[in-house]
Design a protein around this motif. Sequence first.
Motif, PDB file in Angstrom:
ATOM      1  N   MET A   1       0.841  -1.204   0.000  1.00 17.91           N
ATOM      2  CA  MET A   1       0.000   0.000   0.000  1.00 17.91           C
ATOM      3  C   MET A   1       0.879   1.258   0.000  1.00 17.91           C
ATOM      4  SD  MET A   1      -2.917   1.198   2.755  1.00 17.91           S
ATOM      5  CE  MET A   1      -4.163   0.085   2.127  1.00 17.91           C
ATOM      6  N   GLN A   2       0.431   2.264  -0.768  1.00 18.38           N
ATOM      7  CA  GLN A   2       1.140   3.545  -0.829  1.00 18.38           C
ATOM      8  C   GLN A   2       0.767   4.362   0.411  1.00 18.38           C
ATOM      9  OE1 GLN A   2       3.054   4.418  -3.583  1.00 18.38           O
ATOM     10  NE2 GLN A   2       2.553   2.730  -4.924  1.00 18.38           N
ATOM     11  N   ALA A   3       1.569   4.217   1.485  1.00 18.84           N
ATOM     12  CA  ALA A   3       1.183   4.780   2.782  1.00 18.84           C
ATOM     13  C   ALA A   3       1.158   6.300   2.787  1.00 18.84           C
ATOM     14  CB  ALA A   3       2.129   4.269   3.865  1.00 18.84           C
ATOM     15  N   HIS A   4       2.072   6.934   2.049  1.00 17.65           N
ATOM     16  CA  HIS A   4       2.164   8.397   2.078  1.00 17.65           C
ATOM     17  C   HIS A   4       1.692   9.033   0.766  1.00 17.65           C
ATOM     18  CE1 HIS A   4       4.156   8.317   5.938  1.00 17.65           C
ATOM     19  NE2 HIS A   4       4.925   7.335   5.481  1.00 17.65           N
ATOM     20  N   ALA A   5       0.983   8.255  -0.035  1.00 13.01           N
ATOM     21  CA  ALA A   5       0.458   8.764  -1.308  1.00 13.01           C
ATOM     22  C   ALA A   5      -1.062   8.666  -1.315  1.00 13.01           C
ATOM     23  CB  ALA A   5       1.040   7.974  -2.478  1.00 13.01           C
ATOM     24  N   ALA A   6      -1.675   9.582  -2.035  1.00 12.35           N
ATOM     25  CA  ALA A   6      -3.128   9.576  -2.193  1.00 12.35           C
ATOM     26  C   ALA A   6      -3.473   9.450  -3.674  1.00 12.35           C
ATOM     27  CB  ALA A   6      -3.741  10.853  -1.622  1.00 12.35           C
ATOM     28  N   LEU A   7      -4.573   8.806  -3.944  1.00  9.19           N
ATOM     29  CA  LEU A   7      -5.130   8.733  -5.290  1.00  9.19           C
ATOM     30  C   LEU A   7      -6.223   9.779  -5.394  1.00  9.19           C
ATOM     31  CD1 LEU A   7      -5.487   7.283  -8.047  1.00  9.19           C
ATOM     32  CD2 LEU A   7      -7.133   5.780  -6.883  1.00  9.19           C
ATOM     33  N   ILE A   8      -6.133  10.638  -6.412  1.00  3.32           N
ATOM     34  CA  ILE A   8      -7.155  11.666  -6.655  1.00  3.32           C
ATOM     35  C   ILE A   8      -7.811  11.369  -7.999  1.00  3.32           C
ATOM     36  CG2 ILE A   8      -7.643  14.115  -6.923  1.00  3.32           C
ATOM     37  CD1 ILE A   8      -5.138  14.713  -5.282  1.00  3.32           C
ATOM     38  N   LEU A   9      -9.105  11.104  -7.962  1.00  4.27           N
ATOM     39  CA  LEU A   9      -9.876  10.820  -9.175  1.00  4.27           C
ATOM     40  C   LEU A   9     -10.705  12.053  -9.507  1.00  4.27           C
ATOM     41  CD1 LEU A   9     -10.976   7.207  -8.229  1.00  4.27           C
ATOM     42  CD2 LEU A   9      -9.097   7.891  -9.734  1.00  4.27           C
ATOM     43  N   ARG A  40      -8.030  -2.685  -6.015  1.00  6.45           N
ATOM     44  CA  ARG A  40      -6.713  -3.175  -5.596  1.00  6.45           C
ATOM     45  C   ARG A  40      -6.282  -2.596  -4.251  1.00  6.45           C
ATOM     46  NH1 ARG A  40      -2.830  -1.787 -10.421  1.00  6.45           N
ATOM     47  NH2 ARG A  40      -1.288  -2.914  -9.138  1.00  6.45           N
ATOM     48  N   GLN A  41      -6.928  -1.526  -3.812  1.00  9.27           N
ATOM     49  CA  GLN A  41      -6.676  -0.915  -2.496  1.00  9.27           C
ATOM     50  C   GLN A  41      -5.189  -0.614  -2.274  1.00  9.27           C
ATOM     51  OE1 GLN A  41      -8.555  -3.551   0.381  1.00  9.27           O
ATOM     52  NE2 GLN A  41     -10.586  -2.856  -0.195  1.00  9.27           N
ATOM     53  N   LEU A  42      -4.585   0.034  -3.261  1.00  7.90           N
ATOM     54  CA  LEU A  42      -3.162   0.352  -3.176  1.00  7.90           C
ATOM     55  C   LEU A  42      -2.884   1.616  -2.372  1.00  7.90           C
ATOM     56  CD1 LEU A  42      -2.039  -0.315  -6.867  1.00  7.90           C
ATOM     57  CD2 LEU A  42      -1.824  -1.828  -4.897  1.00  7.90           C
ATOM     58  N   PHE A  43      -3.907   2.434  -2.176  1.00  9.62           N
ATOM     59  CA  PHE A  43      -3.708   3.739  -1.539  1.00  9.62           C
ATOM     60  C   PHE A  43      -4.461   3.802  -0.220  1.00  9.62           C
ATOM     61  CE2 PHE A  43      -3.107   4.331  -6.046  1.00  9.62           C
ATOM     62  CZ  PHE A  43      -2.005   5.166  -6.126  1.00  9.62           C
ATOM     63  N   ARG A  44      -3.788   4.322   0.796  1.00  8.02           N
ATOM     64  CA  ARG A  44      -4.450   4.493   2.086  1.00  8.02           C
ATOM     65  C   ARG A  44      -5.503   5.590   2.023  1.00  8.02           C
ATOM     66  NH1 ARG A  44      -0.700   4.107   7.135  1.00  8.02           N
ATOM     67  NH2 ARG A  44      -0.728   2.009   6.285  1.00  8.02           N
ATOM     68  N   HIS A  45      -5.275   6.584   1.153  1.00  6.24           N
ATOM     69  CA  HIS A  45      -6.207   7.706   1.051  1.00  6.24           C
ATOM     70  C   HIS A  45      -6.654   7.878  -0.391  1.00  6.24           C
ATOM     71  CE1 HIS A  45      -5.297   8.726   5.168  1.00  6.24           C
ATOM     72  NE2 HIS A  45      -4.020   8.731   4.883  1.00  6.24           N
ATOM     73  N   THR A  46      -7.958   7.991  -0.585  1.00  4.50           N
ATOM     74  CA  THR A  46      -8.526   8.162  -1.929  1.00  4.50           C
ATOM     75  C   THR A  46      -9.517   9.321  -1.906  1.00  4.50           C
ATOM     76  OG1 THR A  46     -10.173   6.463  -1.387  1.00  4.50           O
ATOM     77  CG2 THR A  46      -8.238   5.763  -2.650  1.00  4.50           C
ATOM     78  N   TRP A 141      -6.061  19.034   3.975  1.00  3.77           N
ATOM     79  CA  TRP A 141      -6.654  17.725   4.310  1.00  3.77           C
ATOM     80  C   TRP A 141      -5.634  16.608   4.080  1.00  3.77           C
ATOM     81  CZ3 TRP A 141      -7.740  13.044   2.079  1.00  3.77           C
ATOM     82  CH2 TRP A 141      -8.729  12.259   2.656  1.00  3.77           C
ATOM     83  N   LEU A 142      -4.916  16.677   2.962  1.00  2.00           N
ATOM     84  CA  LEU A 142      -3.917  15.652   2.656  1.00  2.00           C
ATOM     85  C   LEU A 142      -2.750  15.709   3.634  1.00  2.00           C
ATOM     86  CD1 LEU A 142      -3.908  15.981  -1.238  1.00  2.00           C
ATOM     87  CD2 LEU A 142      -4.803  14.044   0.071  1.00  2.00           C
ATOM     88  N   ARG A 143      -2.261  16.913   3.910  1.00  6.03           N
ATOM     89  CA  ARG A 143      -1.111  17.041   4.809  1.00  6.03           C
ATOM     90  C   ARG A 143      -1.436  16.525   6.213  1.00  6.03           C
ATOM     91  NH1 ARG A 143      -0.507  22.299   2.292  1.00  6.03           N
ATOM     92  NH2 ARG A 143       1.148  22.192   0.711  1.00  6.03           N
ATOM     93  N   GLU A 144      -2.636  16.776   6.673  1.00  5.02           N
ATOM     94  CA  GLU A 144      -3.036  16.293   7.995  1.00  5.02           C
ATOM     95  C   GLU A 144      -2.970  14.771   8.088  1.00  5.02           C
ATOM     96  OE1 GLU A 144      -6.917  17.829   8.645  1.00  5.02           O
ATOM     97  OE2 GLU A 144      -6.223  19.890   9.025  1.00  5.02           O
ATOM     98  N   ARG A 145      -3.034  14.115   6.945  1.00  2.00           N
ATOM     99  CA  ARG A 145      -3.008  12.656   6.914  1.00  2.00           C
ATOM    100  C   ARG A 145      -1.642  12.104   6.494  1.00  2.00           C
ATOM    101  NH1 ARG A 145      -7.562  14.868   6.750  1.00  2.00           N
ATOM    102  NH2 ARG A 145      -9.438  13.841   7.578  1.00  2.00           N
ATOM    103  N   GLY A 146      -0.642  12.979   6.483  1.00  2.00           N
ATOM    104  CA  GLY A 146       0.710  12.539   6.188  1.00  2.00           C
ATOM    105  C   GLY A 146       1.001  12.281   4.730  1.00  2.00           C
ATOM    106  N   VAL A 147       0.151  12.756   3.848  1.00  2.00           N
ATOM    107  CA  VAL A 147       0.334  12.540   2.405  1.00  2.00           C
ATOM    108  C   VAL A 147       1.351  13.538   1.869  1.00  2.00           C
ATOM    109  CG1 VAL A 147      -0.802  12.654   0.152  1.00  2.00           C
ATOM    110  CG2 VAL A 147      -1.978  11.578   2.093  1.00  2.00           C
ATOM    111  N   ASP A 148       2.330  13.040   1.106  1.00  2.00           N
ATOM    112  CA  ASP A 148       3.271  13.942   0.442  1.00  2.00           C
ATOM    113  C   ASP A 148       3.384  13.652  -1.060  1.00  2.00           C
ATOM    114  OD1 ASP A 148       4.764  11.597   0.345  1.00  2.00           O
ATOM    115  OD2 ASP A 148       6.190  12.231   1.875  1.00  2.00           O
ATOM    116  N   GLU A 149       2.556  12.742  -1.555  1.00  2.00           N
ATOM    117  CA  GLU A 149       2.623  12.340  -2.955  1.00  2.00           C
ATOM    118  C   GLU A 149       1.209  12.039  -3.443  1.00  2.00           C
ATOM    119  OE1 GLU A 149       5.453   9.308  -5.554  1.00  2.00           O
ATOM    120  OE2 GLU A 149       5.067   8.882  -3.435  1.00  2.00           O
ATOM    121  N   VAL A 150       0.907  12.458  -4.680  1.00  2.00           N
ATOM    122  CA  VAL A 150      -0.432  12.196  -5.230  1.00  2.00           C
ATOM    123  C   VAL A 150      -0.328  11.591  -6.624  1.00  2.00           C
ATOM    124  CG1 VAL A 150      -1.555  14.013  -3.876  1.00  2.00           C
ATOM    125  CG2 VAL A 150      -0.688  14.552  -6.154  1.00  2.00           C
ATOM    126  N   TYR A 151      -1.246  10.699  -6.891  1.00  2.00           N
ATOM    127  CA  TYR A 151      -1.444  10.121  -8.217  1.00  2.00           C
ATOM    128  C   TYR A 151      -2.828  10.556  -8.680  1.00  2.00           C
ATOM    129  CZ  TYR A 151       2.646   7.162  -7.494  1.00  2.00           C
ATOM    130  OH  TYR A 151       3.929   6.706  -7.280  1.00  2.00           O
TER     131      TYR A 151
END
Length: 212
Positions: A1-9, A40-46, A141-151
């Motif tokens: 899982m991409q722990a520090h990445a988020a998927l943005i659709l 596939r649930q690759l991202f912790r945050h979507t 919102w993303l930073r509060e969740r530790g996200v530093d990378e987005v797809y």
Amino acid sequence: MQAHAALILVDVQPDFMPGGALACHEGDAIVPGIDKLLNRQLFRHTVATQDWHPRGHISFARMHAGSQPFQQIPLYGHPQTLWPDHCVQGTPGAALHPDVDWTSMDLILRKGSRPDVDSYSGFQENHGPDGTRPSTGLAGWLRERGVDEVYVAGLARDVCVLWTLQDAAAAGFRAHLLWDLSRPVTPDTDAATRTTLEAAGIGIVESASQLH
């Protein structure tokens, strides 16, 4: 899982697909791949963005006498493309596509709901009458969740997806476009989109199947 990445659709809505009010080239072709990627649930945050315009939105061509869809006019000191009426609040074309399972979304961010300001990016609205681009709150919102990378994937590659990627990079996120899970309004813009992304240091992932 991409722990520090988020998927943005971005704006996976029927109005941006063949038969819709503002159809992108082959816009419906991304739907099965997006549903598969979510499963596939690759991202912790979507996150999903949803274009959500009131009737009579300022970006609609019919609101400007003598204007045609896809014409550009000056608005608040910046160029504004005029569009056909699309993604009107509560209409079927504005819904998130029914063939995608959206139950795993952490956030559904509706944008473009101010009648006097257009909104392409998931991070900031377009320029408003005061000359600023108001934040949607997504970066925080993303930073509060530790996200530093987005797809990023979705529609349209040459408008809302592109602006979302540019704003993500400007906000300090490592940003990547899932090329095969996006489509443009017209493929004539693809070369320019690639050039813009590369100049901004934004990665291009040719196939979502490469994600692990």
